[in-house]
Design a protein around this motif. Structure first.
Motif, PDB file in Angstrom:
ATOM      1  N   SER A  45       0.825  -1.207   0.000  1.00 20.15           N
ATOM      2  CA  SER A  45       0.000   0.000   0.000  1.00 20.15           C
ATOM      3  C   SER A  45       0.860   1.259   0.000  1.00 20.15           C
ATOM      4  O   SER A  45       0.452   2.278  -0.560  1.00 20.15           O
ATOM      5  CB  SER A  45      -0.963   0.002   1.189  1.00 20.15           C
ATOM      6  N   GLN A  46       2.049   1.203   0.616  1.00 17.69           N
ATOM      7  CA  GLN A  46       2.965   2.344   0.543  1.00 17.69           C
ATOM      8  C   GLN A  46       3.281   2.704  -0.914  1.00 17.69           C
ATOM      9  O   GLN A  46       3.475   3.872  -1.243  1.00 17.69           O
ATOM     10  CB  GLN A  46       4.280   2.014   1.256  1.00 17.69           C
ATOM     11  N   ARG A  47       3.358   1.701  -1.760  1.00 19.58           N
ATOM     12  CA  ARG A  47       3.792   1.893  -3.144  1.00 19.58           C
ATOM     13  C   ARG A  47       2.626   1.999  -4.127  1.00 19.58           C
ATOM     14  O   ARG A  47       2.848   2.170  -5.324  1.00 19.58           O
ATOM     15  CB  ARG A  47       4.742   0.741  -3.529  1.00 19.58           C
ATOM     16  N   ALA A  48       1.400   1.894  -3.612  1.00 20.50           N
ATOM     17  CA  ALA A  48       0.219   2.001  -4.466  1.00 20.50           C
ATOM     18  C   ALA A  48      -0.128   3.459  -4.720  1.00 20.50           C
ATOM     19  O   ALA A  48      -0.012   4.300  -3.830  1.00 20.50           O
ATOM     20  CB  ALA A  48      -0.962   1.294  -3.811  1.00 20.50           C
ATOM     21  N   THR A  49      -0.534   3.759  -5.940  1.00 17.52           N
ATOM     22  CA  THR A  49      -0.949   5.105  -6.315  1.00 17.52           C
ATOM     23  C   THR A  49      -2.214   5.011  -7.157  1.00 17.52           C
ATOM     24  O   THR A  49      -2.479   3.972  -7.784  1.00 17.52           O
ATOM     25  CB  THR A  49       0.143   5.815  -7.138  1.00 17.52           C
TER      26      THR A  49
END
Length: 364
Positions: A45-49
């Protein structure tokens, strides 16, 4: 950076930019091949955009797919449930996520098969060199798959793909690269069979098409993709005619897939010396749909924008720089500096080097 942030269609998903999280083995799963849900949720989720594509780390398709300690799988309800929490978190941020599914073949070990049976391969030829994921021990001599067993493997890929969709993934990327089982069938050095799965390019690539067709029937063309590495070299694979072999694959897959994903010959993570003589351009010309390229972008980030500008329909998969920069998309968009990655924590357990990299904080 204009082309890098243009929308593009991937299967049923409308992406808003072309920066992709590359599939990255991180070895954080437990002894039952279950990802640590809380850590993995945060990591992905940190890397989701919004409108961004993530490709998961390689996920084992069965108990006999081999692999290494710490690799996740998707053949039990517990594994499926853990992955569903990850996909929900990615979707909550507007992201898209494909599951990369794989079978390690001769690159694996009897230590991690169900009954400690030898790893399998197209031919009983051990990879030369040492297996870095197994404390630098020599690769084991694999057992050659029978025709019936090949059909069983195809069904294992189908089951894994269905499980991935059940877990909420938007699609599945078949791992046909990096010296693992499907790649071992493609390459002439690792495939010495004399039946319909060996010898000619047509025969050595037969399994590639059979697995693709089976997944398309099971989950749909818009949810099926493939990754390839014509010059990968990992686990001692090599082909005598890479341009002819992978051109044949693409000509016969067109336009069946959501995308194809190729590893650049200049990739500087696995190979000691980047290859600047060969190029993916002939494959880009053949393929009519979205084309993802990976390899060498973390250590030469200016290539990210230039390839996106120069190559129509090209998306850029970034690995090491995306590990170290969970906000990589924003950093590229605003040309903010990048964190340096710590190679020592790529494959170690816990949050260190996994979820603790800093987000960029603009100075006033």
């Amino acid at each position: 950076m204009v082309a890098l942030f243009e929308p593009i269609q991937i299967g049923a998903n409308r992406l808003q930019h072309r920066v992709v999280l590359a599939p990255l083995t991180r070895l954080r799963a437990d002894e039952n091949h279950v990802i640590p849900p809380d850590l993995a949720i945060e990591y992905y989720s940190q890397r989701a955009t919004p409108g961004g594509l993530l490709i998961s780390e390689g996920i084992l398709i069965s108990e006999d797919a081999g692999g290494f300690p710490g690799t996740p799988a998707i053949y039990t309800e517990e594994q499926i449930s853990a992955w569903s929490k990850v996909t929900q978190a990615v979707h909550a941020k507007g992201g898209t996520i494909f599951a990369q599914i794989w079978h390690s073949g001769r690159a694996g070990t009897a230590l991690y098969t169900k009954n400690h049976t030898p790893p399998v391969a197209p031919s009983p030829i051990p990879a030369r060199g040492l297996n870095v994921f197994l404390n630098n021990q020599p690769f084991e001599t694999p057992r050659e798959l029978s025709i019936d067993e090949i059909q069983d493997v195809i069904q294992e890929f189908v089951t894994a793909a269905k499980n991935a969709i059940k877990a909420g993934f938007d699609g599945v990327e078949l791992h046909g690269a990096n010296g693992f089982l499907l790649d071992q069938f493609i390459n002439s050095q690792s495939n010495k069979r004399t039946d319909e799965y060996g010898g000619s390019i047509k025969n050595r690539t037969r399994l590639i098409f059979e697995v693709a067709d089976a997944l398309i029937d099971a989950i749909g063309v818009e949810r099926t993709a493939y990754r390839f590495s014509p010059w990968g070299g990992n686990a001692d694979v090599k082909d005598d005619t890479p341009y002819q072999t992978w051109s044949y694959i693409l000509e016969h897959l067109n336009p069946k897939l959501a995308y194809v994903h190729f590893v650049e010959p200049r990739d500087d993570y696995v190979r000691a010396t980047p290859d600047f003589e060969n190029s993916l351009d002939p494959f880009r010309k053949i393929w009519k749909g979205p084309f993802i390229s990976a390899g060498g972008y973390s250590t030469n980030p200016e290539l990210i924008s230039s390839v996106a500008e120069e190559k129509p329909r090209n998306l850029i998969a970034v690995g090491r720089a995306f590990i170290a920069n969970p906000d990589l998309v924003e950093r590229l968009k605003h040309q903010w500096p990048l964190n340096k990655y710590n190679r020592d924590t790529f494959y170690t357990p816990g949050a260190k080097g996994y979820t603790d990299y800093a987000f960029y904080e603009p100075k006033d």
